[in-house]
Write an enzyme that holds these catalytic residues in place. Structure first.
Site: not given
Ligand code: CO
Length: 134
Positions: A7, A79, A130
């Protein structure tokens, strides 16, 4: 080592406005808002054919995205999340190169119920990264 883009997370000041933008203007499929007090955010998932966008609104007094929104008044990309097959092996490999893993370095359970780690943006071209166990 990194696999699929899981994502892209976008910090927003007003989740209702951002949700309407993605749903009505961009014509995307969006979820209901999901409060995640343990992460200090309320999330709306934007489902795309090949990945997800997550709209993050601060939740609570010490939300991790409050400072980001002070610096980025219009919101912005907070992020990006890549999947890895083995998060501990990925962490150890990155540390061996000198990359900084945020927090204790032990994976936490992320927004999707899977172990995640965050990498210092200064080590990754100014982008908070991440890693999520695939
Ligand atoms: Co995230």
């Amino acid at each position: 080592m990194i696999g699929r883009l899981n994502h892209v997370a976008i910090a927003v000041k007003d989740l209702a406005v951002a949700t309407a933008l993605y749903r009505d203007t961009l014509g995307a499929r969006v979820s209901q808002p999901l409060p995640q007090p343990e992460h200090g955010v309320t999330v709306v998932f934007v489902e795309l054919p090949n990945t997800k966008v997550e709209l993050l609104e601060p939740l609570g007094a010490d939300s991790p995205i409050t400072k980001f929104l002070e610096r980025n008044a219009d919101g912005g990309i907070h992020h990006i999340c890549y999947e890895v097959d083995d998060i501990l092996a990925a962490r150890d490999r990155l540390r061996a190169t000198g990359a900084r893993v945020l927090g204790t370095g032990e994976p936490r359970i992320g927004a999707h119920g899977k172990p995640v780690l965050f990498l210092h943006p200064k080590d990754f071209t100014g982008t908070l990264v991440e890693l999520e166990q695939a």
